[in-house]
Design a protein around this motif. Structure first.
Motif, mmCIF file in Angstrom:
data_model
loop_
_atom_site.group_PDB
_atom_site.id
_atom_site.type_symbol
_atom_site.label_atom_id
_atom_site.label_comp_id
_atom_site.label_asym_id
_atom_site.label_seq_id
_atom_site.Cartn_x
_atom_site.Cartn_y
_atom_site.Cartn_z
ATOM 1 N N VAL A 1 0.840 -1.196 0.000
ATOM 2 C CA VAL A 1 0.000 0.000 0.000
ATOM 3 C C VAL A 1 0.879 1.251 0.000
ATOM 4 O O VAL A 1 0.630 2.212 -0.736
ATOM 5 C CB VAL A 1 -0.944 0.003 1.219
ATOM 6 C CG1 VAL A 1 -1.732 1.314 1.302
ATOM 7 C CG2 VAL A 1 -1.902 -1.185 1.166
ATOM 8 N N GLN B 1 2.385 2.075 -3.339
ATOM 9 C CA GLN B 1 1.408 2.737 -4.211
ATOM 10 C C GLN B 1 1.289 4.211 -3.858
ATOM 11 O O GLN B 1 1.222 5.078 -4.744
ATOM 12 C CB GLN B 1 0.058 2.046 -4.084
ATOM 13 C CG GLN B 1 0.027 0.606 -4.566
ATOM 14 C CD GLN B 1 -1.273 -0.103 -4.226
ATOM 15 O OE1 GLN B 1 -2.253 0.528 -3.802
ATOM 16 N NE2 GLN B 1 -1.308 -1.414 -4.378
ATOM 17 N N ILE B 2 1.259 4.516 -2.561
ATOM 18 C CA ILE B 2 1.188 5.905 -2.112
ATOM 19 C C ILE B 2 2.409 6.678 -2.601
ATOM 20 O O ILE B 2 2.294 7.781 -3.144
ATOM 21 C CB ILE B 2 1.101 5.954 -0.574
ATOM 22 C CG1 ILE B 2 -0.245 5.411 -0.100
ATOM 23 C CG2 ILE B 2 1.331 7.375 -0.051
ATOM 24 C CD1 ILE B 2 -0.331 5.194 1.404
ATOM 25 N N TRP C 1 -7.642 -1.698 4.233
ATOM 26 C CA TRP C 1 -6.657 -0.686 3.851
ATOM 27 C C TRP C 1 -7.285 0.479 3.087
ATOM 28 O O TRP C 1 -6.581 1.334 2.572
ATOM 29 C CB TRP C 1 -5.556 -1.330 2.999
ATOM 30 C CG TRP C 1 -4.872 -2.464 3.689
ATOM 31 C CD1 TRP C 1 -5.126 -3.793 3.547
ATOM 32 C CD2 TRP C 1 -3.815 -2.372 4.661
ATOM 33 N NE1 TRP C 1 -4.304 -4.545 4.358
ATOM 34 C CE2 TRP C 1 -3.486 -3.696 5.051
ATOM 35 C CE3 TRP C 1 -3.115 -1.311 5.234
ATOM 36 C CZ2 TRP C 1 -2.490 -3.984 5.985
ATOM 37 C CZ3 TRP C 1 -2.137 -1.586 6.163
ATOM 38 C CH2 TRP C 1 -1.827 -2.904 6.532
ATOM 39 N N GLU C 2 -8.609 0.524 3.023
ATOM 40 C CA GLU C 2 -9.288 1.485 2.164
ATOM 41 C C GLU C 2 -8.908 2.932 2.462
ATOM 42 O O GLU C 2 -8.637 3.719 1.552
ATOM 43 C CB GLU C 2 -10.808 1.309 2.296
ATOM 44 C CG GLU C 2 -11.610 2.244 1.409
ATOM 45 C CD GLU C 2 -13.108 2.043 1.556
ATOM 46 O OE1 GLU C 2 -13.860 2.965 1.192
ATOM 47 O OE2 GLU C 2 -13.532 0.963 2.051
ATOM 48 N N SER D 1 -6.207 4.141 4.003
ATOM 49 C CA SER D 1 -4.802 4.386 3.664
ATOM 50 C C SER D 1 -4.639 4.559 2.162
ATOM 51 O O SER D 1 -3.933 5.468 1.696
ATOM 52 C CB SER D 1 -3.933 3.213 4.133
ATOM 53 O OG SER D 1 -4.153 2.919 5.482
ATOM 54 N N GLU D 2 -5.267 3.685 1.408
ATOM 55 C CA GLU D 2 -5.155 3.746 -0.050
ATOM 56 C C GLU D 2 -5.789 5.011 -0.608
ATOM 57 O O GLU D 2 -5.255 5.638 -1.534
ATOM 58 C CB GLU D 2 -5.825 2.515 -0.662
ATOM 59 C CG GLU D 2 -5.105 1.210 -0.356
ATOM 60 C CD GLU D 2 -5.893 -0.013 -0.761
ATOM 61 O OE1 GLU D 2 -5.267 -1.058 -1.023
ATOM 62 O OE2 GLU D 2 -7.150 0.062 -0.804
#
Length: 264
Positions: free
Chosen positions: A22, A25-26, A142-143, A145-146
């Motif tokens: 995650v 991706q960030i 993780w929604e 955070s994503e």
């Protein structure tokens, strides 16, 4: 900070943990110069431990992905002073941790230590954690955070001044549309340490564990804002830990009398 900054990522859950994917991706929403140096195995709760006096190994997993058989702090040192020695990272991101790192837990958090060591190495250090319900350790979403990770990191980059401060970010356990906002808050100082002895079912054995949260809680601090109000919390933390008020108060209070080593 210049566009497309070099970013170094670590965590304390291990290089194969879902949270670090995650975080990758960030980071890639901010830059395409992203490196990962993370522990080979879970290092949760190790704090700012260094593996001193023991040999460490670097395992290359991909072009810019490395695993080290050490702690998050070991990983940042290895990344900043060896793998990226000629062009150290400007930003160190640590996480996304599986579970919140709030209140006095920042003192033992390997996630926070990764960001702290990044700041000590001269980078902008940011720790990120995803809140979860520890009564159901198999369920973590993780929604948040994503959805909001890059937004929060980008705003810290734009507002941070210098590297004497590192940042602790926590995302609430709710859907993205239930997030109430981003709040800059202090970390909760508990009335006493939350850790205590917990007996094992095995004779003569025990655990050190958190059985309940010390009370009372400060309404404006990270615990309440994150867990009760679904806020993304951002807490700036200082590298300089000296209590300057106490330093001034006790200055001059100590009298020195030289000891005569030959006196009877």
């Amino acid at each position: 900070m210049k566009p497309n900054p070099r970013i170094l990522i670590t965590n304390d859950d291990g290089v194969d943990a879902p949270g670090i994917k995650v975080l990758e991706q960030i980071a890639r929403e901010i830059s395409d110069d992203v490196w990962v140096v993370a522990p080979q195995t879970n290092q949760s709760g190790v704090g700012h431990k260094f593996t001193l006096g023991q040999e460490l190994e670097i395992e290359q997993r991909d072009q810019h992905i490395f695993a080290v058989n050490g702690s998050p702090a070991d990983c940042i040192v290895t990344g900043m002073t060896h793998l990226l020695k000629d062009n150290p990272a400007e930003i160190v991101l640590s996480g996304v941790n599986r579970g919140q790192n709030i209140a006095d837990l920042v003192n033992c958090s390997g996630t926070a230590a990764g960001a702290r060591e990044g700041a000590l190495q001269g980078a902008l250090g940011i720790a990120l954690s995803q809140s979860m319900d520890f009564s159901n350790e198999h369920l973590i979403e993780w929604e948040c955070s994503e959805a909001y990770g890059a937004q929060v990191v980008q705003q810290i980059i734009e507002t941070a001044e210098g590297t004497e401060t590192y940042y602790n970010v926590n995302f609430p356990r709710c859907t993205a549309d239930e997030v109430s906002g981003i709040e800059v808050v202090p970390h909760q100082r508990f009335s006493t340490s939350p850790f205590e002895y917990y007996p094992s079912d095995n004779a003569g054995k025990h655990f050190v564990a958190i059985l309940e949260t010390p009370k009372p809680l400060t309404p404006e601090a990270d615990c309440v804002r994150l867990l009760d109000h679904n806020a993304i919390t951002v807490t700036p933390l200082l590298l300089q830990q000296t209590d300057m008020t106490e330093l001034k108060r006790i200055s001059g209070a100590f009298q020195f009398s030289k000891v005569n080593p030959n006196a009877g």
